[in-house]
Design a protein around this motif. Sequence first.
Motif, short mmCIF file in Angstrom:
data_model
loop_
_atom_site.label_atom_id
_atom_site.label_comp_id
_atom_site.label_asym_id
_atom_site.label_seq_id
_atom_site.Cartn_x
_atom_site.Cartn_y
_atom_site.Cartn_z
N GLU A 1 -5.73 -68.53 -0.61
CA GLU A 1 -6.26 -69.80 -0.12
C GLU A 1 -5.41 -70.35 1.02
OE1 GLU A 1 -6.87 -74.23 -1.86
OE2 GLU A 1 -7.73 -72.59 -3.03
N THR A 2 -4.11 -70.20 0.92
CA THR A 2 -3.23 -70.66 1.99
C THR A 2 -3.53 -69.91 3.28
OG1 THR A 2 -1.50 -71.25 0.41
CG2 THR A 2 -0.81 -70.93 2.70
N ASP B 1 1.26 -76.89 5.55
CA ASP B 1 0.21 -77.83 5.14
C ASP B 1 -0.81 -77.15 4.23
OD1 ASP B 1 1.44 -79.74 6.71
OD2 ASP B 1 0.01 -79.57 8.37
N ALA B 2 -1.23 -75.94 4.60
CA ALA B 2 -2.21 -75.21 3.79
C ALA B 2 -1.63 -74.86 2.42
CB ALA B 2 -2.66 -73.94 4.53
N ALA C 1 -1.56 -77.95 -4.67
CA ALA C 1 -2.13 -79.11 -5.35
C ALA C 1 -3.43 -78.78 -6.07
CB ALA C 1 -2.35 -80.23 -4.33
N ARG C 2 -4.20 -77.86 -5.51
CA ARG C 2 -5.49 -77.47 -6.11
C ARG C 2 -5.30 -76.61 -7.35
NH1 ARG C 2 -9.28 -75.74 -1.01
NH2 ARG C 2 -9.48 -77.82 -0.13
N ALA D 1 0.65 -76.56 0.77
CA ALA D 1 0.69 -77.81 -0.01
C ALA D 1 -0.68 -78.12 -0.62
CB ALA D 1 1.17 -78.97 0.86
N VAL D 2 -1.73 -77.94 0.17
CA VAL D 2 -3.10 -78.18 -0.33
C VAL D 2 -3.43 -77.20 -1.44
CG1 VAL D 2 -5.55 -78.05 0.30
CG2 VAL D 2 -3.93 -79.22 1.81
N SER D 3 -3.13 -75.95 -1.22
CA SER D 3 -3.44 -74.92 -2.20
C SER D 3 -2.65 -75.13 -3.50
CB SER D 3 -3.16 -73.54 -1.62
OG SER D 3 -3.60 -72.54 -2.49
N LYS E 1 1.15 -75.38 10.10
CA LYS E 1 -0.19 -75.17 9.54
C LYS E 1 -0.13 -74.38 8.24
CE LYS E 1 -1.34 -70.97 12.11
NZ LYS E 1 -2.28 -70.31 12.97
N LEU F 1 -6.95 -71.28 4.56
CA LEU F 1 -6.89 -72.64 5.09
C LEU F 1 -6.09 -72.73 6.39
CD1 LEU F 1 -6.26 -74.69 1.82
CD2 LEU F 1 -8.39 -74.59 3.15
N SER F 2 -5.05 -71.91 6.49
CA SER F 2 -4.20 -71.97 7.68
C SER F 2 -4.72 -71.10 8.82
CB SER F 2 -2.77 -71.54 7.33
OG SER F 2 -2.74 -70.15 7.01
#
Length: 112
Positions: free
Chosen positions: A68-69, A101-102, A108-109, A104-106, A98, A72-73
């Motif tokens: 996912e990272t 950030d990706a 958290a999910r 961190a989002v991944s 980038k 997303l990136s």
Amino acid sequence: RPPGREGTPTPATTPAAEATAKRPPAREEEVERLRASIAARPAVDRARGLLMTAHGCDSDTAWQILRETAHLSGAPLPTVAAAIIADATRTGPHPPQKVRDALAVSLARHLP
């Protein structure tokens, strides 16, 4: 017998050499892509292990986070893996923003 004599294939005429010489360009690209994937595998596995250790997740979750990272990136998976390794081991440059950030989002999910 010396190479090239009847019945003894020379390196240029072995079945493997002939197959490589006749391989269409698309097939050659696929072979190179697979070679690159195999070469990147140790780094991806190491990054996966680092995620598992740092975040207490299982192997499948770490794999999902890595994929996912990368998605997303927009960075290739080996680049994401190298960034995670560099950040965890404090070697090399910091991961690109980038990718951070990706990640961190991944995280958290996928993590509680």
